[in-house]
Each structure stands twice: as C-alpha cells, then as structure tokens.
Scaffold this motif. Structure first.
Motif, PDB file in Angstrom:
ATOM      1  N   VAL A   1      18.807  17.370 -20.067  1.00  0.00           N
ATOM      2  CA  VAL A   1      18.254  18.429 -20.913  1.00  0.00           C
ATOM      3  C   VAL A   1      19.140  19.666 -20.935  1.00  0.00           C
ATOM      4  CG1 VAL A   1      15.867  17.683 -20.660  1.00  0.00           C
ATOM      5  CG2 VAL A   1      16.848  19.248 -18.976  1.00  0.00           C
ATOM      6  N   ALA A   2      20.099  19.741 -20.018  1.00  0.00           N
ATOM      7  CA  ALA A   2      20.995  20.897 -20.007  1.00  0.00           C
ATOM      8  C   ALA A   2      22.031  20.814 -21.124  1.00  0.00           C
ATOM      9  CB  ALA A   2      21.694  21.009 -18.655  1.00  0.00           C
ATOM     10  N   VAL A   3      22.212  19.625 -21.677  1.00  0.00           N
ATOM     11  CA  VAL A   3      23.173  19.429 -22.761  1.00  0.00           C
ATOM     12  C   VAL A   3      22.399  19.393 -24.067  1.00  0.00           C
ATOM     13  CG1 VAL A   3      25.027  17.976 -23.657  1.00  0.00           C
ATOM     14  CG2 VAL A   3      24.576  18.076 -21.183  1.00  0.00           C
ATOM     15  N   ILE A   4      22.713  20.304 -24.983  1.00  0.00           N
ATOM     16  CA  ILE A   4      21.885  20.508 -26.168  1.00  0.00           C
ATOM     17  C   ILE A   4      21.758  19.246 -27.011  1.00  0.00           C
ATOM     18  CG2 ILE A   4      23.793  21.346 -27.595  1.00  0.00           C
ATOM     19  CD1 ILE A   4      20.123  22.576 -27.617  1.00  0.00           C
ATOM     20  N   ASN A   5      22.819  18.440 -27.111  1.00  0.00           N
ATOM     21  CA  ASN A   5      22.734  17.254 -27.960  1.00  0.00           C
ATOM     22  C   ASN A   5      22.145  16.045 -27.236  1.00  0.00           C
ATOM     23  OD1 ASN A   5      24.891  16.729 -26.310  1.00  0.00           O
ATOM     24  ND2 ASN A   5      26.206  15.889 -27.919  1.00  0.00           N
ATOM     25  N   HIS A   6      21.587  16.280 -26.026  1.00  0.00           N
ATOM     26  CA  HIS A   6      20.889  15.220 -25.311  1.00  0.00           C
ATOM     27  C   HIS A   6      19.399  15.530 -25.158  1.00  0.00           C
ATOM     28  CE1 HIS A   6      24.312  12.700 -23.996  1.00  0.00           C
ATOM     29  NE2 HIS A   6      24.981  13.831 -24.051  1.00  0.00           N
ATOM     30  N   ILE A   7      18.936  16.636 -25.710  1.00  0.00           N
ATOM     31  CA  ILE A   7      17.523  16.991 -25.642  1.00  0.00           C
ATOM     32  C   ILE A   7      16.785  16.281 -26.773  1.00  0.00           C
ATOM     33  CG2 ILE A   7      15.845  18.863 -25.781  1.00  0.00           C
ATOM     34  CD1 ILE A   7      17.947  20.739 -24.704  1.00  0.00           C
ATOM     35  N   PRO A   8      15.734  15.515 -26.468  1.00  0.00           N
ATOM     36  CA  PRO A   8      15.022  14.814 -27.540  1.00  0.00           C
ATOM     37  C   PRO A   8      14.292  15.776 -28.472  1.00  0.00           C
ATOM     38  CG  PRO A   8      13.898  14.520 -25.440  1.00  0.00           C
ATOM     39  CD  PRO A   8      15.194  15.188 -25.136  1.00  0.00           C
ATOM     40  N   VAL A   9      14.358  15.471 -29.756  1.00  0.00           N
ATOM     41  CA  VAL A   9      13.689  16.269 -30.784  1.00  0.00           C
ATOM     42  C   VAL A   9      12.995  15.307 -31.739  1.00  0.00           C
ATOM     43  CG1 VAL A   9      13.933  18.003 -32.599  1.00  0.00           C
ATOM     44  CG2 VAL A   9      15.503  18.015 -30.637  1.00  0.00           C
ATOM     45  N   ALA A  10      11.703  15.527 -31.980  1.00  0.00           N
ATOM     46  CA  ALA A  10      10.931  14.651 -32.856  1.00  0.00           C
ATOM     47  C   ALA A  10      10.319  15.454 -33.996  1.00  0.00           C
ATOM     48  CB  ALA A  10       9.832  13.934 -32.070  1.00  0.00           C
ATOM     49  N   LEU A  11      10.080  14.776 -35.092  1.00  0.00           N
ATOM     50  CA  LEU A  11       9.465  15.388 -36.274  1.00  0.00           C
ATOM     51  C   LEU A  11       8.273  14.550 -36.702  1.00  0.00           C
ATOM     52  CD1 LEU A  11       9.263  17.063 -38.936  1.00  0.00           C
ATOM     53  CD2 LEU A  11      11.052  15.568 -39.869  1.00  0.00           C
ATOM     54  N   LEU A  12       7.103  15.180 -36.806  1.00  0.00           N
ATOM     55  CA  LEU A  12       5.907  14.505 -37.309  1.00  0.00           C
ATOM     56  C   LEU A  12       5.672  14.954 -38.744  1.00  0.00           C
ATOM     57  CD1 LEU A  12       2.539  14.022 -35.412  1.00  0.00           C
ATOM     58  CD2 LEU A  12       2.645  14.291 -37.883  1.00  0.00           C
TER      59      LEU A  12
ATOM     60  N   PHE B   1     -11.763  11.048 -41.688  1.00  0.00           N
ATOM     61  CA  PHE B   1     -11.720  10.477 -40.344  1.00  0.00           C
ATOM     62  C   PHE B   1     -10.463   9.632 -40.158  1.00  0.00           C
ATOM     63  CE2 PHE B   1     -12.832   7.099 -37.274  1.00  0.00           C
ATOM     64  CZ  PHE B   1     -13.032   7.899 -36.160  1.00  0.00           C
ATOM     65  N   SER B   2     -10.072   8.890 -41.188  1.00  0.00           N
ATOM     66  CA  SER B   2      -8.861   8.069 -41.100  1.00  0.00           C
ATOM     67  C   SER B   2      -7.621   8.937 -40.893  1.00  0.00           C
ATOM     68  CB  SER B   2      -8.700   7.219 -42.360  1.00  0.00           C
ATOM     69  OG  SER B   2      -8.608   8.038 -43.519  1.00  0.00           O
ATOM     70  N   GLU B   3      -7.609  10.137 -41.465  1.00  0.00           N
ATOM     71  CA  GLU B   3      -6.479  11.046 -41.272  1.00  0.00           C
ATOM     72  C   GLU B   3      -6.428  11.554 -39.832  1.00  0.00           C
ATOM     73  OE1 GLU B   3      -5.656  13.280 -45.460  1.00  0.00           O
ATOM     74  OE2 GLU B   3      -7.576  13.733 -44.512  1.00  0.00           O
ATOM     75  N   VAL B   4      -7.598  11.797 -39.248  1.00  0.00           N
ATOM     76  CA  VAL B   4      -7.650  12.218 -37.845  1.00  0.00           C
ATOM     77  C   VAL B   4      -7.076  11.121 -36.954  1.00  0.00           C
ATOM     78  CG1 VAL B   4      -9.156  12.893 -35.936  1.00  0.00           C
ATOM     79  CG2 VAL B   4      -9.650  13.695 -38.257  1.00  0.00           C
ATOM     80  N   VAL B   5      -7.503   9.877 -37.208  1.00  0.00           N
ATOM     81  CA  VAL B   5      -7.013   8.741 -36.423  1.00  0.00           C
ATOM     82  C   VAL B   5      -5.498   8.607 -36.571  1.00  0.00           C
ATOM     83  CG1 VAL B   5      -7.084   6.232 -36.184  1.00  0.00           C
ATOM     84  CG2 VAL B   5      -9.203   7.511 -36.531  1.00  0.00           C
ATOM     85  N   ASN B   6      -5.001   8.699 -37.810  1.00  0.00           N
ATOM     86  CA  ASN B   6      -3.562   8.556 -38.051  1.00  0.00           C
ATOM     87  C   ASN B   6      -2.767   9.670 -37.379  1.00  0.00           C
ATOM     88  OD1 ASN B   6      -3.789   6.231 -39.572  1.00  0.00           O
ATOM     89  ND2 ASN B   6      -3.904   7.310 -41.524  1.00  0.00           N
ATOM     90  N   LEU B   7      -3.289  10.890 -37.443  1.00  0.00           N
ATOM     91  CA  LEU B   7      -2.594  12.020 -36.834  1.00  0.00           C
ATOM     92  C   LEU B   7      -2.523  11.848 -35.318  1.00  0.00           C
ATOM     93  CD1 LEU B   7      -1.264  14.641 -37.799  1.00  0.00           C
ATOM     94  CD2 LEU B   7      -3.435  15.812 -37.401  1.00  0.00           C
ATOM     95  N   PHE B   8      -3.630  11.416 -34.729  1.00  0.00           N
ATOM     96  CA  PHE B   8      -3.666  11.166 -33.285  1.00  0.00           C
ATOM     97  C   PHE B   8      -2.672  10.068 -32.914  1.00  0.00           C
ATOM     98  CE2 PHE B   8      -6.080  11.815 -29.387  1.00  0.00           C
ATOM     99  CZ  PHE B   8      -5.743  10.697 -28.652  1.00  0.00           C
ATOM    100  N   HIS B   9      -2.668   9.006 -33.701  1.00  0.00           N
ATOM    101  CA  HIS B   9      -1.756   7.888 -33.455  1.00  0.00           C
ATOM    102  C   HIS B   9      -0.299   8.331 -33.526  1.00  0.00           C
ATOM    103  CE1 HIS B   9      -0.052   3.790 -33.951  1.00  0.00           C
ATOM    104  NE2 HIS B   9       0.747   4.392 -34.806  1.00  0.00           N
ATOM    105  N   GLU B  10       0.049   9.044 -34.592  1.00  0.00           N
ATOM    106  CA  GLU B  10       1.436   9.447 -34.774  1.00  0.00           C
ATOM    107  C   GLU B  10       1.882  10.436 -33.699  1.00  0.00           C
ATOM    108  OE1 GLU B  10       3.558   8.109 -36.721  1.00  0.00           O
ATOM    109  OE2 GLU B  10       2.120   6.850 -37.783  1.00  0.00           O
ATOM    110  N   PHE B  11       0.961  11.260 -33.228  1.00  0.00           N
ATOM    111  CA  PHE B  11       1.351  12.194 -32.181  1.00  0.00           C
ATOM    112  C   PHE B  11       1.676  11.451 -30.887  1.00  0.00           C
ATOM    113  CE2 PHE B  11       1.096  15.823 -29.307  1.00  0.00           C
ATOM    114  CZ  PHE B  11       1.807  16.745 -30.035  1.00  0.00           C
ATOM    115  N   GLY B  12       1.099  10.272 -30.713  1.00  0.00           N
ATOM    116  CA  GLY B  12       1.491   9.432 -29.589  1.00  0.00           C
ATOM    117  C   GLY B  12       2.962   9.068 -29.650  1.00  0.00           C
ATOM    118  N   HIS B  13       3.484   8.838 -30.861  1.00  0.00           N
ATOM    119  CA  HIS B  13       4.912   8.571 -31.018  1.00  0.00           C
ATOM    120  C   HIS B  13       5.742   9.791 -30.616  1.00  0.00           C
ATOM    121  CE1 HIS B  13       4.755   4.628 -32.847  1.00  0.00           C
ATOM    122  NE2 HIS B  13       3.866   5.032 -33.734  1.00  0.00           N
TER     123      HIS B  13
END
Length: 239
Positions: free
Chosen positions: A175-186, A203-215
C-alpha cells in the motif's frame, strides 16, 4: 428454494475446473450447499407445485417450463403474499440504504470507510472513499461510487477494479506504492434524492447494490500474490 442437484453438479464442475489448487475448499463449499439443498427439497417441491397449479388455472394443461418460473413467482407473490413492491419502495430511500450497507460491511469485516471530501472526480455525483482495517488502521484501498443515472453513462450495475492490489515478496500488502493500492468503482443506476423526492429504491435494487458492494470489499481486501489474480470472476465466490 428451487435449487436442483443438477445445478450443484454443474456448478461443481465449473468451480473445480477454474480453481486448480482450491479443490479441498471447493468440496467443503459444495458439501455445505448440498446439505442446504437436502433440507429444503420438500419445501421447494411444494412451492413448484403451487406455481404449476397457478399456471394450470390460467393457461390450461400446458407444460411448466423454465421460462414460466419468474412470471409465476411474481404472480404468486401478488395473489398469495399480498406484496406490493411499489409500496415497499418507501422503506428504501437511498440515503438510508447506503449507510445501512456501509455499516453491515464495516461491522462484518472489521473495516472503516471514510469519505474523501476534496478529490477530483469525473462527475459531481461521484463520491470517493478510503477503506481502513478497523483494528490496525491500515489503509486497504479506495473505492468510488457512481450510482446515479445520467445521460451518456453506462447503463448497467457492476463493479470495476480500476487498480488491483498486490503483495510484496515478504507477503505484505504494497500500500506504500501508489500503483499497488487497490481501487474499485461501483456503477449503478439508483434514483437520486432531489428536493422532496427521497430517491426510493426497488427491493431488487437494494439486493443488487448489496451484492455489488460485496465485490468492492473483496477487491480491496483480497490478499493475492499476483495483481491479475485478484479479480473475482464468479459471483458465487461472494458469501
């Protein structure tokens, strides 16, 4: 509940094929799934009979196919469960759902999310966060939320690993090296809270949002020796 042995066997073959040295772990996972399947088979059969009976009443003596499943599940929900998903939306405003998802993941995985106030982003709706290990305060990575629809934006819901993390030769996260720090986009398409409109989610959007945040959490928390190997290729890797 409609989880068949054939599905398990198909999944077992796919999982073992792509995970090479993870066969013992795969076996434990599928033993767990098969135990669940055995315990709900009777209930699943009753539910399937209910769907078939409803189709018989509405269409006559025609075979029940896979293409009928989702439609008649919705019909059963309407007729027998008295569920109105339009009314249900009022319980899921975006400004309540998102902090709730954050709290669950922070409590469950021992994380701390901090929003970054002054950061350059590609649209004013986009928010950026730092993620820390709660016990050690170690920086694990960053994620962006781009969750509101707008003209010209990609119209699906997904997580993109903008940058994968990696380990050094001694097994420590780099993590001390900037290009080795993971970055994600939802990316999502949730309605925005505007004036008197609270941005209600289905409700389906809530489920999908929860699921994707797991990624997102997987992408930032994974310990991988190789940066390219950190991506989660299959949704069933999420628990």
């Amino acid at each position: 509940m409609l989880f068949t042995e054939a599905t398990l066997r198909k999944g077992r073959g796919q999982l073992n094929h792509v995970n090479f040295g993870l066969l013992p772990i795969c076996e434990v996972v599928f033993e767990f799934l098969e135990d669940i399947s055995a315990s709900v088979n009777e209930l699943a059969a009753r539910e399937l009979d209910m769907l078939k009976d409803l189709k018989r009443k509405e269409e006559g003596e025609f075979p029940f196919g896979n293409e009928d499943l989702l439609y008649y599940m919705k019909r059963v929900e309407e007729q027998y469960l008295d569920l109105d998903f339009g009314v249900l939306k009022q319980y899921f405003p975006i400004n309540l759902v998102l902090p709730g998802i954050f709290k669950i993941f922070q409590d469950l995985f021992g994380l701390r999310f901090e929003e970054i106030a002054d950061v350059e982003v590609w649209h004013s709706d986009v928010r950026a966060f730092s993620v820390f290990d709660l016990s050690s305060s170690e920086l694990l990575g960053y994620f962006y939320l781009d969750i509101h629809p707008r003209e010209g934006k990609y119209g699906h819901i997904c997580v993109v690993a903008l940058q994968n993390g990696s380990l050094s030769s001694n097994g420590a996260r780099q993590v001390a090296v900037i290009n080795h720090i993971p970055v994600a986009l939802l990316i999502s398409q949730c309605q925005k809270e505007v004036d008197d409109h609270p941005g209600l989610l289905r409700f389906s959007e809530v489920v999908n949002l929860f699921h994707e945040f797991g990624h997102v959490v997987y992408s930032l928390s994974s310990y991988s020796c190789w940066r390219w190997n950190q991506k989660s290729y299959f949704d069933f890797l999420l628990i």
